[in-house]
Scaffold this motif. Structure first.
Motif, PDB file in Angstrom:
ATOM      1  N   SER A 310       0.811  -1.219   0.000  1.00  0.00           N
ATOM      2  CA  SER A 310       0.000   0.000   0.000  1.00  0.00           C
ATOM      3  C   SER A 310       0.845   1.270   0.000  1.00  0.00           C
ATOM      4  O   SER A 310       0.312   2.368  -0.184  1.00  0.00           O
ATOM      5  N   LEU A 311       2.146   1.130   0.211  1.00  0.00           N
ATOM      6  CA  LEU A 311       3.023   2.303   0.196  1.00  0.00           C
ATOM      7  C   LEU A 311       3.016   3.004  -1.160  1.00  0.00           C
ATOM      8  O   LEU A 311       3.278   4.203  -1.247  1.00  0.00           O
ATOM      9  N   SER A 312       2.733   2.264  -2.205  1.00  0.00           N
ATOM     10  CA  SER A 312       2.759   2.855  -3.548  1.00  0.00           C
ATOM     11  C   SER A 312       1.398   3.395  -3.981  1.00  0.00           C
ATOM     12  O   SER A 312       1.247   3.863  -5.110  1.00  0.00           O
ATOM     13  N   VAL A 313       0.395   3.323  -3.093  1.00  0.00           N
ATOM     14  CA  VAL A 313      -0.936   3.866  -3.389  1.00  0.00           C
ATOM     15  C   VAL A 313      -1.015   5.252  -2.759  1.00  0.00           C
ATOM     16  O   VAL A 313      -0.989   5.375  -1.531  1.00  0.00           O
ATOM     17  N   PRO A 314      -1.078   6.320  -3.554  1.00  0.00           N
ATOM     18  CA  PRO A 314      -0.950   7.679  -3.009  1.00  0.00           C
ATOM     19  C   PRO A 314      -1.850   7.983  -1.823  1.00  0.00           C
ATOM     20  O   PRO A 314      -1.391   8.544  -0.828  1.00  0.00           O
ATOM     21  N   GLU A 315      -3.143   7.605  -1.918  1.00  0.00           N
ATOM     22  CA  GLU A 315      -4.056   7.974  -0.842  1.00  0.00           C
ATOM     23  C   GLU A 315      -3.872   7.104   0.408  1.00  0.00           C
ATOM     24  O   GLU A 315      -4.449   7.387   1.466  1.00  0.00           O
ATOM     25  N   LEU A 316      -3.074   6.044   0.294  1.00  0.00           N
ATOM     26  CA  LEU A 316      -2.840   5.146   1.429  1.00  0.00           C
ATOM     27  C   LEU A 316      -1.410   5.212   1.947  1.00  0.00           C
ATOM     28  O   LEU A 316      -1.114   4.684   3.029  1.00  0.00           O
ATOM     29  N   ALA A 317      -0.522   5.831   1.198  1.00  0.00           N
ATOM     30  CA  ALA A 317       0.913   5.706   1.451  1.00  0.00           C
ATOM     31  C   ALA A 317       1.309   6.097   2.873  1.00  0.00           C
ATOM     32  O   ALA A 317       2.034   5.355   3.549  1.00  0.00           O
ATOM     33  N   ASP A 318       0.863   7.250   3.337  1.00  0.00           N
ATOM     34  CA  ASP A 318       1.278   7.703   4.665  1.00  0.00           C
ATOM     35  C   ASP A 318       0.759   6.774   5.750  1.00  0.00           C
ATOM     36  O   ASP A 318       1.468   6.463   6.719  1.00  0.00           O
ATOM     37  N   HIS A 319      -0.479   6.322   5.619  1.00  0.00           N
ATOM     38  CA  HIS A 319      -1.048   5.393   6.599  1.00  0.00           C
ATOM     39  C   HIS A 319      -0.326   4.050   6.545  1.00  0.00           C
ATOM     40  O   HIS A 319      -0.111   3.411   7.584  1.00  0.00           O
ATOM     41  N   ALA A 320       0.041   3.634   5.354  1.00  0.00           N
ATOM     42  CA  ALA A 320       0.799   2.390   5.213  1.00  0.00           C
ATOM     43  C   ALA A 320       2.164   2.510   5.877  1.00  0.00           C
ATOM     44  O   ALA A 320       2.674   1.545   6.468  1.00  0.00           O
ATOM     45  N   ARG A 353      13.793  -1.175   3.289  1.00  0.00           N
ATOM     46  CA  ARG A 353      14.881  -0.556   2.505  1.00  0.00           C
ATOM     47  C   ARG A 353      14.549  -0.577   1.008  1.00  0.00           C
ATOM     48  O   ARG A 353      14.821   0.388   0.284  1.00  0.00           O
ATOM     49  N   ALA A 354      13.958  -1.691   0.564  1.00  0.00           N
ATOM     50  CA  ALA A 354      13.572  -1.777  -0.849  1.00  0.00           C
ATOM     51  C   ALA A 354      12.499  -0.740  -1.182  1.00  0.00           C
ATOM     52  O   ALA A 354      12.530  -0.114  -2.247  1.00  0.00           O
ATOM     53  N   ALA A 355      11.559  -0.537  -0.249  1.00  0.00           N
ATOM     54  CA  ALA A 355      10.498   0.450  -0.480  1.00  0.00           C
ATOM     55  C   ALA A 355      11.072   1.861  -0.570  1.00  0.00           C
ATOM     56  O   ALA A 355      10.600   2.686  -1.356  1.00  0.00           O
ATOM     57  N   VAL A 361       6.945   4.942  -4.454  1.00  0.00           N
ATOM     58  CA  VAL A 361       6.499   5.274  -3.100  1.00  0.00           C
ATOM     59  C   VAL A 361       6.616   6.782  -2.906  1.00  0.00           C
ATOM     60  O   VAL A 361       7.692   7.352  -3.102  1.00  0.00           O
ATOM     61  N   PRO A 362       5.530   7.460  -2.540  1.00  0.00           N
ATOM     62  CA  PRO A 362       5.576   8.923  -2.371  1.00  0.00           C
ATOM     63  C   PRO A 362       6.624   9.354  -1.352  1.00  0.00           C
ATOM     64  O   PRO A 362       6.895   8.651  -0.373  1.00  0.00           O
ATOM     65  N   GLU A 363       7.183  10.525  -1.583  1.00  0.00           N
ATOM     66  CA  GLU A 363       8.237  11.027  -0.705  1.00  0.00           C
ATOM     67  C   GLU A 363       7.718  11.262   0.712  1.00  0.00           C
ATOM     68  O   GLU A 363       8.464  11.123   1.688  1.00  0.00           O
ATOM     69  N   SER A 364       6.429  11.605   0.851  1.00  0.00           N
ATOM     70  CA  SER A 364       5.883  11.839   2.194  1.00  0.00           C
ATOM     71  C   SER A 364       5.957  10.580   3.048  1.00  0.00           C
ATOM     72  O   SER A 364       6.285  10.641   4.240  1.00  0.00           O
ATOM     73  N   ALA A 365       5.650   9.415   2.440  1.00  0.00           N
ATOM     74  CA  ALA A 365       5.720   8.156   3.179  1.00  0.00           C
ATOM     75  C   ALA A 365       7.165   7.814   3.520  1.00  0.00           C
ATOM     76  O   ALA A 365       7.463   7.327   4.620  1.00  0.00           O
ATOM     77  N   LYS A 366       8.069   8.055   2.583  1.00  0.00           N
ATOM     78  CA  LYS A 366       9.486   7.791   2.854  1.00  0.00           C
ATOM     79  C   LYS A 366       9.993   8.656   4.000  1.00  0.00           C
ATOM     80  O   LYS A 366      10.785   8.209   4.839  1.00  0.00           O
TER      81      LYS A 366
END
Length: 741
Positions: A310-320, A353-355, A361-366
């Motif tokens: 889910s990290l690669s899904v924009p609307e879910l990334a931060d929650h993931a 690390r791969a993510a 993966v959006p930068e906000s989640a990273k």
């Protein structure tokens, strides 16, 4: 807690977000006027339901709607004095003031609080519109005054308060929800756990969907109680899943996250069947985000993988991102019970690390992940030793003049993380040549010196002696020398410890007297009792009390148990009227390890106590003795606690008869690490590896390392992040010559 404050608090907990963090400055303000206790509340001479009529300066005029206790004429206005921190405000206050400031004329009854530390007291609404009815409690019927917090209560529970004032049985929901008597509320939760009252459960779920009326329960309290109840034939799980899967409407913006979390806590097996399908794109983002909130508490690699995907899904990334972090680190939120995480760190760290390398993966989640896992994702940045040397030798460097930022400050942080013995000569050279290095107002260099004194004491001592620094520093006036310098000198064994207290001589005297009693001089008991009584009364020197047990005297033993029983009564805080048990845990701590059997017996008694605070004291006593709590949750309901105690008691009995090293081997094996035979240096690589991992093995591995090397120093690394802990241990053992470089 006001809704806005509660929302901010639980947002931080649920999302593991740092958000705004107050300064560490010691400016916490404590109200000198304690809130009304339960007894004081019921003893009030006048209790009325009333509405605002007018106000002027420090006076509030109320119109009485109904009298619950005492005498008041509804036809006459009731004039109330506003004292201490009470006021009427007609403009937005508290958190609301951050969004709007215009005077709207609404009379808000307020009580000042400190909501930001450091910060001034600000009015916070007790009633956001005083024109609405509220219950007012007055100690003096002749001179009605609002002075302390707790005097104004929501009319929602008027029936419950009337029952309490009349001394009649109170309804369950009122007992659970009132905020005046915490023990009464806890008893009500236990009762609900047994009765599973459907009307009460329905109301709690309704409050999760739509916040309760002002002044009844804080926004997130209902889900906290529901999480503690566990599931019985679907009474919690089904009530959570139905509105979640149907995206039921409501005014609580966090309702779905709470329901997702609650499903996983109530029934992990069912949640694993239901939550993954809610990640389907046909559901709105709020439902999919809620599914991630639940999946973060399901210890399955597949659940963690769904969060990673889910990290690669924009609307879910931060929650993931938060879900992945919690699967790795676990969750210590006492309200929902401890969750230790997936426990598959190597696989999960590789996946994280791969993510972080994935462009999808959006930068906000990273950023969220890096912010919480930076110390685990990669080794510290390398340190340019020559540049570091040049900076710390410069008396004009900003770190010597009250600044904690800049190039040198960052170098100090990397030096701390690296635990590299090559840094020691640089630090000592700076101490030798830089006149600012040991100054009273210089903090950075003494701090890092103290750090390396723990890790590489022998190398540091050798360098200090080679430059004849100890004598020079000892000659310097104490007030001109940073206190960390003394810590450093003590740590490397160059200066004698300077921590002797006035009662340490009395502690020694107690044990001397105990030996005399044991050798046949019972007349010394009175002298021993006189000293222990004095120390107990002054709340200090508790380490002397076990001397009573070493007398081999039934009278002395009874005396010790009398101190324990007195400490079990606790002391009432002058600030909040709650009982605290710091004295009890201090006394119990002194029993370990010399009186381990009695220690175990007292701890079990505390864990069985009906009082939540006493059970918490029992857990604290476990932690202080064994550096683990055996997964006992003092806030769990009785049935769960009883089941856990059935596992803990035999273990404590086994530990009580084992030697200290044997006990640590038992606990290490319980944490998944085995060593064979008697403690010896061949164990060190295994123990260093165990100590460098996240989880329960580290504290026991550190204690066994101390046994092997004969030095109580390794335990000081316990608070380091796992990877830094391992580097520190390797440097420490190499410094001793116990590990090859």
């Amino acid at each position: 807690m006001p809704a806005r404050g509660a929302a901010l608090l639980l947002t931080a907990v649920l999302l593991l977000a740092t958000g705004w963090v107050g300064s560490a400055d010691a400016e916490i303000w404590i109200d000198p006027e304690p809130a009304l206790s339960w007894q004081d509340t019921l003893a009030c001479r006048l209790v009325v339901v009333a509405k605002y009529e007018s106000h002027r300066d420090k006076e509030l005029v109320l119109r009485v709607v109904e009298v619950l206790k005492g005498k008041a004429d509804p036809a006459q206005p009731l004039t109330v004095k506003l004292e201490h921190l009470y006021s009427i405000e007609t403009r937005p206050v508290g958190w609301e003031a951050f969004r709007k400031a215009e005077d709207d004329g609404i009379p808000r009854l307020c009580y000042k609080q400190q909501i930001i530390n450091p910060g001034d007291l600000v009015p916070m609404p007790v009633r956001s519109d005083s024109r609405q009815p509220a219950i007012y409690f007055f100690r003096d019927a002749a001179k009605p005054t609002l002075r302390v917090s707790g005097q104004v209560q929501s009319p929602y529970f008027q029936k419950g308060w009337q029952q309490a004032l009349d001394g009649k049985p109170m309804e369950l929901l009122f007992r659970l929800s009132q905020h005046v008597n915490s023990e009464l509320a806890r008893e009500a939760l236990e009762e609900l756990g047994k009765s599973r009252d459907p009307a009460c459960l329905d109301q709690l779920f309704e409050w999760n969907m739509n916040p309760a009326p002002e002044g009844t329960v804080a926004v997130f309290e209902p889900v906290t109680w529901l999480a503690r109840l566990g599931d019985h034939e679907g009474d919690i799980y089904d009530r959570a899943l139905t509105p979640l899967s149907s995206a039921a409407p409501g005014r609580n913006e966090y309702r779905f996250a709470m329901l997702g979390l609650l499903t996983a806590i109530a029934n992990k097996l069912r949640a694993w069947d239901d939550l993954p399908r809610l990640l389907n794109g046909k559901y709105p983002p709020s439902i999919r985000q809620a599914a991630l909130a639940g999946l973060r508490r399901i210890p399955k690699r597949e659940a963690a993988q769904l969060a990673l995907d889910s990290l690669s899904v924009p609307e879910l990334a931060d929650h993931a991102a938060w879900a992945v972090i919690q699967q790795l680190l676990g969750d210590d939120d006492y309200r929902f019970g401890k969750y230790r995480g997936l426990g598959d760190d190597i696989w999960l760290m590789d996946a994280i690390r791969a993510a972080l390398r994935d462009d999808g993966v959006p930068e906000s989640a990273k950023k969220i992940i890096r912010g919480h896992l930076s110390h685990r994702l990669a080794p510290p940045e390398p340190l340019d030793l020559e540049a570091y040397r040049r900076n710390v030798l410069d008396p004009q460097d900003r770190t010597y003049h009250g600044w904690a930022d800049g190039e040198t400050a960052n170098m100090h942080r990397r030096a701390n993380e690296l635990c590299d013995p090559r840094i020691v000569p640089i630090l000592v050279e700076a101490l030798d040549k830089n006149p600012r290095a040991a100054a009273h107002d210089s903090y950075a260099l003494p701090e890092i010196l103290s750090h390396y004194a723990t890790i590489c004491p022998r190398s540091l001592r050798k360098e200090l002696e080679a430059r004849e620094i100890p004598a020079r520093l000892a000659a310097a006036p104490r007030h001109e020398r940073n206190h960390k310098i003394r810590q450093m000198m003590e740590a490397v064994g160059l200066w004698a410890p300077d921590d002797r207290t006035v009662w340490q001589d009395e502690i020694k005297q107690c044990f001397d007297l105990a030996r005399e009693v044991r050798s046949g001089k019972p007349e010394q008991l009175e002298a021993l009792f006189a000293i222990t009584d004095k120390l107990f009364t002054k709340q200090r020197g508790y380490a002397a009390l076990p001397a009573l047990l070493e007398c081999d005297s039934p009278v002395a033993r009874e005396r010790f148990l009398a101190y324990i029983n007195k400490a079990k009564e606790g002391r009432v805080s002058q600030w909040n009227r709650e009982r605290y048990y710091g004295e009890l845990t201090s006394i119990v701590y002194t029993l370990h390890p010399r009186q381990r059997e009695m220690h175990g017996e007292i701890v079990v008694e505390l864990l069985q106590a009906p009082s939540l605070r006493l059970r918490a004291a029992g857990v604290e006593s476990l932690q202080s003795a064994w550096q683990c709590d055996f997964d006992f949750d003092p806030a769990a309901l009785e049935a769960e606690r009883t089941k856990k105690l059935a596992d803990i008691e035999p273990l404590l009995e086994r530990l009580a008869t084992a030697s200290e090293p044997q006990a640590r081997v038992i606990l290490l094996a319980r944490a998944g690490v085995s060593v064979v035979g008697e403690p010896n240096e061949s164990w060190l690589p295994t123990l260093v590896e165990a100590a460098g991992q996240a989880g329960n093995a580290a504290p026991h591995a550190l204690r066994l390392i101390e046994t092997i090397v004969g030095e109580e120093r390794a335990r000081k690394f316990a608070h380091f992040p796992p990877e830094q802990r391992q580097r520190a241990l390797k440097a420490y053992l190499q410094d001793m010559g116990k590990l090859e470089k």
